[in-house]
Design an enzyme around this catalytic site. Structure first.
Site, PDB file in Angstrom:
ATOM      1  N   CYS A 268     -23.203  -1.779  17.880  1.00 32.62           N
ATOM      2  CA  CYS A 268     -23.934  -2.457  18.872  1.00 32.62           C
ATOM      3  C   CYS A 268     -23.520  -1.664  20.422  1.00 32.62           C
ATOM      4  O   CYS A 268     -24.439  -1.062  21.072  1.00 32.62           O
ATOM      5  CB  CYS A 268     -23.866  -3.841  19.163  1.00 32.62           C
ATOM      6  SG  CYS A 268     -24.220  -4.681  17.741  1.00 32.62           S
TER       7      CYS A 268
HETATM    8  C1  UGA Z   1     -20.729  -7.232  20.167  1.00 34.52           C
HETATM    9  C2  UGA Z   1     -20.865  -8.252  21.264  1.00 34.52           C
HETATM   10  O1  UGA Z   1     -19.596  -8.854  21.356  1.00 34.52           O
HETATM   11  C3  UGA Z   1     -21.758  -9.292  20.772  1.00 34.52           C
HETATM   12  O2  UGA Z   1     -22.011 -10.516  21.614  1.00 34.52           O
HETATM   13  C4  UGA Z   1     -23.117  -8.765  20.405  1.00 34.52           C
HETATM   14  O3  UGA Z   1     -24.021  -9.823  19.795  1.00 34.52           O
HETATM   15  C5  UGA Z   1     -23.085  -7.787  19.228  1.00 34.52           C
HETATM   16  O4  UGA Z   1     -22.296  -6.563  19.863  1.00 34.52           O
HETATM   17  C6  UGA Z   1     -24.461  -7.115  19.232  1.00 34.52           C
HETATM   18  O5  UGA Z   1     -25.073  -6.693  19.928  1.00 34.52           O
HETATM   19  O6  UGA Z   1     -24.856  -7.566  18.061  1.00 34.52           O
HETATM   20  P1  UGA Z   1     -19.273  -6.786  17.984  1.00 34.52           P
HETATM   21  O7  UGA Z   1     -19.911  -5.309  18.032  1.00 34.52           O
HETATM   22  O8  UGA Z   1     -19.312  -7.493  16.812  1.00 34.52           O
HETATM   23  O9  UGA Z   1     -20.382  -7.610  19.128  1.00 34.52           O
HETATM   24  O10 UGA Z   1     -17.928  -6.362  18.506  1.00 34.52           O
HETATM   25  P2  UGA Z   1     -17.058  -6.668  19.881  1.00 34.52           P
HETATM   26  O11 UGA Z   1     -16.062  -7.802  19.426  1.00 34.52           O
HETATM   27  O12 UGA Z   1     -17.930  -7.134  21.095  1.00 34.52           O
HETATM   28  O13 UGA Z   1     -16.226  -5.377  19.882  1.00 34.52           O
HETATM   29  C7  UGA Z   1     -16.914  -4.132  20.311  1.00 34.52           C
HETATM   30  C8  UGA Z   1     -15.967  -3.041  20.379  1.00 34.52           C
HETATM   31  O14 UGA Z   1     -15.168  -3.078  21.583  1.00 34.52           O
HETATM   32  C9  UGA Z   1     -14.781  -2.963  19.331  1.00 34.52           C
HETATM   33  O15 UGA Z   1     -14.475  -1.871  18.842  1.00 34.52           O
HETATM   34  C10 UGA Z   1     -13.652  -3.659  19.870  1.00 34.52           C
HETATM   35  O16 UGA Z   1     -12.452  -3.464  19.204  1.00 34.52           O
HETATM   36  C11 UGA Z   1     -13.751  -3.275  21.218  1.00 34.52           C
HETATM   37  N1  UGA Z   1     -13.185  -3.992  22.345  1.00 34.52           N
HETATM   38  C12 UGA Z   1     -13.484  -5.278  22.339  1.00 34.52           C
HETATM   39  C13 UGA Z   1     -12.066  -3.685  22.873  1.00 34.52           C
HETATM   40  O17 UGA Z   1     -11.718  -2.523  22.858  1.00 34.52           O
HETATM   41  N2  UGA Z   1     -11.379  -4.405  23.763  1.00 34.52           N
HETATM   42  C14 UGA Z   1     -11.669  -5.620  24.056  1.00 34.52           C
HETATM   43  O18 UGA Z   1     -11.181  -6.455  24.863  1.00 34.52           O
HETATM   44  C15 UGA Z   1     -12.798  -6.322  23.250  1.00 34.52           C
END
Ligand code: UGA
Length: 434
Positions: A268
């Site tokens: 995403c």
């Molecule tokens: C993300 C959004 O958080 C959801 O709200 C949304 O619905 C979804 O995309 C989508 O559009 O369908 P997701 O892709 O499952 O969800 O994962 P996240 O937990 O948001 O993480 C995304 C990336 O950011 C990962 O690589 C994670 O490791 C990274 N991240 C996240 C960080 O590096 N630091 C953080 O503090 C948070």
């Protein structure tokens, strides 16, 4: 309770299908992928998501959910049809809406035979204007009916995180409903009657934008944290987590999504930020902010290599182990995982790369076949010169110096700030962000 049809049984459609069924609605999940349908009929999800298999089995047992390849029949019989098909990236970053258009056309064919008023709700992530400009004409042409008159049209974005998708679907922090008219909105609101979450009613384009704005902002927050980590490294002696904690106490900031690492991945954030930037560009607006967020994210995995080179010099001929191959801990998904550019950059420098992930080894090998994968941490680390921790599986927290004893040189780069530093005596540890 309503009769619902969910079109597309991927990460979004399946989770919502099951959640709606457990809330008491009668749901049919439809998909063009016959193999996926047969697997789901047997109670097996087609991807890993905590709690989903048990929930799917419960929903099947209650007979509130069924799965079928017959999209037309599913659409014909439903009061509300949710479009949950993928909108993948094109090479220029813009989204490919052809699956959505095809799905809308097939749904429209089903709607021809329906005599009642139905609502079509777009859950797929789409650039503002797509529901009116692509979905509506496809539905109207195939059904011979008029939106706003014979059927309703809504945009109902999803905010599911992999790893907690079911909970996000059953207890969302908000329900956003963009509607063509008040009748469409009323009919869709009825589906969420049992949920107490705050609601926001908008027009179609605003809801489409809310989804992109949310993901772009969260991705920006992550890139900001990564930028801070890099700056902390440049200064030396500053721990980025403490900085973020101090910032996060300001309620205008809050500490969430400020965990520094090797960049954001997944299906995403990268795709949505690229799509919003590309859509802006196509309309004559170049977003400098989004461009920087993406540029930083492209560079960030290379920070792990810079840290490793500080310790061992050139990586040519060295054996490098990567712990964590999925885009984040708790997931088997390697889409846009930062471990992919990391592994490729290591290979380009002449390193031998071995990876290990509790769930994603197979998927990763398909992406980067030149990387060996190891069944466990011990065999991944055996004879390695450098270990790079890429994602945040909770089990990395429990690793101790002894777990690294099979390495050739005990050089460890913690790209996720997850290792327990006090348990690393005798290991040369570099932590991204101080
Ligand atoms: C993300 C959004 O958080 C959801 O709200 C949304 O619905 C979804 O995309 C989508 O559009 O369908 P997701 O892709 O499952 O969800 O994962 P996240 O937990 O948001 O993480 C995304 C990336 O950011 C990962 O690589 C994670 O490791 C990274 N991240 C996240 C960080 O590096 N630091 C953080 O503090 C948070």
């Amino acid at each position: 309770m309503s009769r619902l049809c969910v079109v597309g049984t991927g990460h979004v459609g399946l989770v919502y299908g099951v959640a709606f069924a457990l809330a008491g609605h009668s749901v049919v999940g439809v998909d063009v992928n016959a193999t996926a349908i047969r697997t789901l009929q047997k109670g097996k999800p087609t991807f890993f998501e905590p709690g989903l298999e048990a929930a799917l089995k419960r929903a099947l047992k209650s007979k509130k959910v069924t799965f079928s390849e017959d999209i037309r029949a599913g659409a014909r019989d439903a009061a509300v049809v949710f479009l949950c098909v993928g909108t993948p990236s094109r090479p220029d970053g813009s989204i490919n809406t052809s699956y959505l258009k095809d799905a809308a056309a097939t749904v429209g064919e089903g709607m021809r035979a329906a005599s009642r008023y139905q609502v079509i709700a777009v859950k797929s992530t789409v650039i503002p204007g797509t529901t009116e400009g692509v979905v509506r004409p496809a539905l109207e042409k195939a059904s011979g009916k008029a939106a706003g008159q014979h059927f309703g049209l809504c945009v109902n974005p999803e905010f599911l995180r992999e790893g907690s998708a079911l909970e996000d679907a059953t207890k969302p922090d908000r329900i956003v409903i963009g509607a063509l008219d008040s009748r469409s909105a009323r009919a869709l609101r009825a589906v969420y009657r049992g949920q107490r979450s705050p609601r926001l009613a908008t027009d179609l384009r605003t809801s489409e934008m809310i989804k992109y704005a949310t993901n772009a902002f969260l991705a920006t927050k992550v890139s900001f944290a990564n930028e801070l980590a890099n700056l902390c490294d440049a200064f030396g002696g500053i721990n980025v987590d403490a900085v973020v904690e101090g910032m996060g106490l300001d309620p205008r900031i809050n500490p969430r999504f400020l965990k520094a690492g090797l960049g954001f991945g997944g299906s995403c954030f990268p795709k949505d930020v690229r799509a919003l930037a590309a859509a802006g560009r196509a309309r004559g607006y170049e977003s400098r902010l989004l461009r920087s967020v993406l540029e930083l994210n492209d560079r960030q995995p290379l920070r792990a290599i810079e840290l490793a080179e500080q310790a061992v010099g050139s990586l040519a001929g060295k054996r490098v182990a990567i712990l964590g191959l999925s885009f984040k801990g708790g997931s088997d998904d390697v889409r846009e995982s930062r471990a992919i550019p990391l592994a490729k950059a290591l290979l380009e420098r002449g390193a031998t790369v071995v990876g290990h992930d509790p769930e994603a080894n197979g998927a990763f090998r398909t992406e980067v076949p030149a990387v060996e994968t190891a069944p466990d941490v011990k065999s991944a680390l055996a004879r390695a010169d450098v270990c790079i921790v890429h994602n945040d599986w909770p089990q990395w927290r429990a690793l101790k110096a002894a777990d690294f004893s099979g390495m050739n040189r005990k050089v460890v780069v913690d790209g996720r700030r997850i290792l327990n530093r006090s348990a690393m005596k005798g290991v040369t540890l570099f932590v991204l962000g101080g």
